[in-house]
Design a protein around this motif. Sequence first.
Motif, PDB file in Angstrom:
ATOM      1  N   ARG A 133      -2.436  10.935 -20.098  1.00 18.66           N
ATOM      2  CA  ARG A 133      -1.400  10.150 -20.921  1.00 18.66           C
ATOM      3  C   ARG A 133      -0.042  10.674 -21.134  1.00 18.66           C
ATOM      4  NH1 ARG A 133      -5.432   8.996 -25.928  1.00 18.66           N
ATOM      5  NH2 ARG A 133      -7.046   7.397 -24.866  1.00 18.66           N
ATOM      6  N   LEU A 134      -0.229  12.047 -20.944  1.00 19.00           N
ATOM      7  CA  LEU A 134       1.292  12.870 -21.044  1.00 19.00           C
ATOM      8  C   LEU A 134       2.187  12.300 -19.936  1.00 19.00           C
ATOM      9  CD1 LEU A 134       0.671  16.376 -22.311  1.00 19.00           C
ATOM     10  CD2 LEU A 134       2.133  14.633 -23.335  1.00 19.00           C
ATOM     11  N   ALA A 135       1.703  11.984 -18.812  1.00 13.49           N
ATOM     12  CA  ALA A 135       2.493  11.613 -17.564  1.00 13.49           C
ATOM     13  C   ALA A 135       2.919  10.423 -17.473  1.00 13.49           C
ATOM     14  CB  ALA A 135       1.598  12.096 -16.231  1.00 13.49           C
ATOM     15  N   ASP A 136       2.123   9.666 -18.373  1.00 10.72           N
ATOM     16  CA  ASP A 136       2.644   8.209 -18.398  1.00 10.72           C
ATOM     17  C   ASP A 136       3.942   8.260 -19.443  1.00 10.72           C
ATOM     18  OD1 ASP A 136       0.854   6.919 -16.853  1.00 10.72           O
ATOM     19  OD2 ASP A 136      -0.594   6.666 -18.506  1.00 10.72           O
ATOM     20  N   GLU A 137       3.792   9.256 -20.404  1.00 11.71           N
ATOM     21  CA  GLU A 137       4.883   9.081 -21.407  1.00 11.71           C
ATOM     22  C   GLU A 137       6.407   9.868 -20.774  1.00 11.71           C
ATOM     23  OE1 GLU A 137       6.659   8.144 -24.686  1.00 11.71           O
ATOM     24  OE2 GLU A 137       4.615   7.340 -24.141  1.00 11.71           O
ATOM     25  N   VAL A 138       6.110  10.744 -20.134  1.00 11.67           N
ATOM     26  CA  VAL A 138       7.213  11.868 -19.874  1.00 11.67           C
ATOM     27  C   VAL A 138       7.945  11.265 -18.557  1.00 11.67           C
ATOM     28  CG1 VAL A 138       6.424  13.636 -21.125  1.00 11.67           C
ATOM     29  CG2 VAL A 138       6.083  13.521 -18.452  1.00 11.67           C
ATOM     30  N   ASN A 139       7.108  10.422 -17.676  1.00  8.59           N
ATOM     31  CA  ASN A 139       7.670  10.051 -16.559  1.00  8.59           C
ATOM     32  C   ASN A 139       8.073   8.440 -16.610  1.00  8.59           C
ATOM     33  OD1 ASN A 139       8.048   8.990 -13.829  1.00  8.59           O
ATOM     34  ND2 ASN A 139       7.089  10.641 -12.827  1.00  8.59           N
ATOM     35  N   PRO A 140       9.405   8.079 -16.625  1.00 11.29           N
ATOM     36  CA  PRO A 140       9.716   6.861 -16.863  1.00 11.29           C
ATOM     37  C   PRO A 140       9.182   5.662 -15.706  1.00 11.29           C
ATOM     38  CG  PRO A 140      11.571   8.140 -17.080  1.00 11.29           C
ATOM     39  CD  PRO A 140      10.359   9.109 -16.374  1.00 11.29           C
ATOM     40  N   ALA A 141       8.971   6.118 -14.497  1.00 16.35           N
ATOM     41  CA  ALA A 141       8.575   5.150 -13.496  1.00 16.35           C
ATOM     42  C   ALA A 141       6.999   4.978 -13.833  1.00 16.35           C
ATOM     43  CB  ALA A 141       8.815   6.097 -12.008  1.00 16.35           C
ATOM     44  N   LEU A 142       6.155   5.969 -14.271  1.00 16.13           N
ATOM     45  CA  LEU A 142       4.974   5.869 -14.328  1.00 16.13           C
ATOM     46  C   LEU A 142       4.620   5.012 -15.881  1.00 16.13           C
ATOM     47  CD1 LEU A 142       3.512   9.389 -13.867  1.00 16.13           C
ATOM     48  CD2 LEU A 142       3.336   7.349 -12.095  1.00 16.13           C
ATOM     49  N   ILE A 158       0.670  -0.974  -0.019  1.00 15.92           N
ATOM     50  CA  ILE A 158      -0.061  -0.149   0.002  1.00 15.92           C
ATOM     51  C   ILE A 158       0.866   1.267   0.037  1.00 15.92           C
ATOM     52  CG2 ILE A 158      -0.281   0.196   2.584  1.00 15.92           C
ATOM     53  CD1 ILE A 158      -2.941   0.784   0.167  1.00 15.92           C
ATOM     54  N   ASP A 159       1.964   1.182   0.886  1.00 17.12           N
ATOM     55  CA  ASP A 159       2.867   2.261   0.764  1.00 17.12           C
ATOM     56  C   ASP A 159       3.626   2.687  -0.547  1.00 17.12           C
ATOM     57  OD1 ASP A 159       2.220   2.842   3.311  1.00 17.12           O
ATOM     58  OD2 ASP A 159       4.230   1.657   4.175  1.00 17.12           O
ATOM     59  N   GLU A 160       3.716   1.397  -1.357  1.00 16.18           N
ATOM     60  CA  GLU A 160       4.353   1.866  -2.852  1.00 16.18           C
ATOM     61  C   GLU A 160       3.417   2.157  -3.786  1.00 16.18           C
ATOM     62  OE1 GLU A 160       7.703  -1.929  -2.897  1.00 16.18           O
ATOM     63  OE2 GLU A 160       5.597  -2.096  -3.336  1.00 16.18           O
ATOM     64  N   LEU A 161       2.151   1.706  -3.528  1.00 12.99           N
ATOM     65  CA  LEU A 161       0.877   2.245  -4.282  1.00 12.99           C
ATOM     66  C   LEU A 161       0.454   3.938  -4.093  1.00 12.99           C
ATOM     67  CD1 LEU A 161      -1.622  -0.756  -4.158  1.00 12.99           C
ATOM     68  CD2 LEU A 161      -0.334   0.199  -6.113  1.00 12.99           C
ATOM     69  N   ARG A 162       0.536   4.214  -2.893  1.00 15.09           N
ATOM     70  CA  ARG A 162       0.593   5.628  -2.451  1.00 15.09           C
ATOM     71  C   ARG A 162       1.800   6.292  -2.981  1.00 15.09           C
ATOM     72  NH1 ARG A 162      -1.182   4.206   3.707  1.00 15.09           N
ATOM     73  NH2 ARG A 162      -3.323   4.257   3.360  1.00 15.09           N
ATOM     74  N   ALA A 163       2.920   6.044  -3.027  1.00 14.44           N
ATOM     75  CA  ALA A 163       4.073   6.661  -3.702  1.00 14.44           C
ATOM     76  C   ALA A 163       3.934   6.870  -4.948  1.00 14.44           C
ATOM     77  CB  ALA A 163       5.459   5.833  -3.133  1.00 14.44           C
ATOM     78  N   LYS A 164       3.419   6.021  -5.653  1.00 12.83           N
ATOM     79  CA  LYS A 164       3.139   5.988  -7.244  1.00 12.83           C
ATOM     80  C   LYS A 164       1.907   6.954  -7.419  1.00 12.83           C
ATOM     81  CE  LYS A 164       4.738   2.065  -9.755  1.00 12.83           C
ATOM     82  NZ  LYS A 164       6.167   2.654 -10.257  1.00 12.83           N
ATOM     83  N   ALA A 165       0.849   7.031  -6.490  1.00 12.54           N
ATOM     84  CA  ALA A 165      -0.023   7.898  -6.754  1.00 12.54           C
ATOM     85  C   ALA A 165       0.394   9.231  -6.582  1.00 12.54           C
ATOM     86  CB  ALA A 165      -0.918   7.572  -5.988  1.00 12.54           C
TER      87      ALA A 165
END
Length: 96
Positions: free
Chosen positions: A83-92, A3-10
Amino acid sequence: MTIDELRAKAAERQQTCNQIKKMIVSRLDLEIEPQWITDDQPLFGRGLELDSLDVLELYVAIEAEFGVALYDSEMAVFGSVSRLADEVNPALRASA
C-alpha cells in the motif's frame, strides 16, 4: 498493456517495495533483514507490530526519501509495504 509493460511495472513495484523495506528497517532500527518483510505483511498488530511513534518516524522518512507528504486521513496506506508503494510511486498509483 503488453507483457513487457507488465513486467516493467512489476519490476518497478518490486524495486519500490524493496526501497520501502530498507527504509523501514533502517529508520526504525529494527533487528531484522529487509527481505524478511513481505509486501503484504501488516505493519501494525500481528505484522511488524509498529506503534504510533514508528508511524511518525515513517511519515518523516517517506517525505524525505520519496518527496511525498502523507496526512492523518491517509493512515490506511500504512497497512502494508504494498500500500505504501502505491502511494509513494506515482506510476504505481496510476495503475492501482
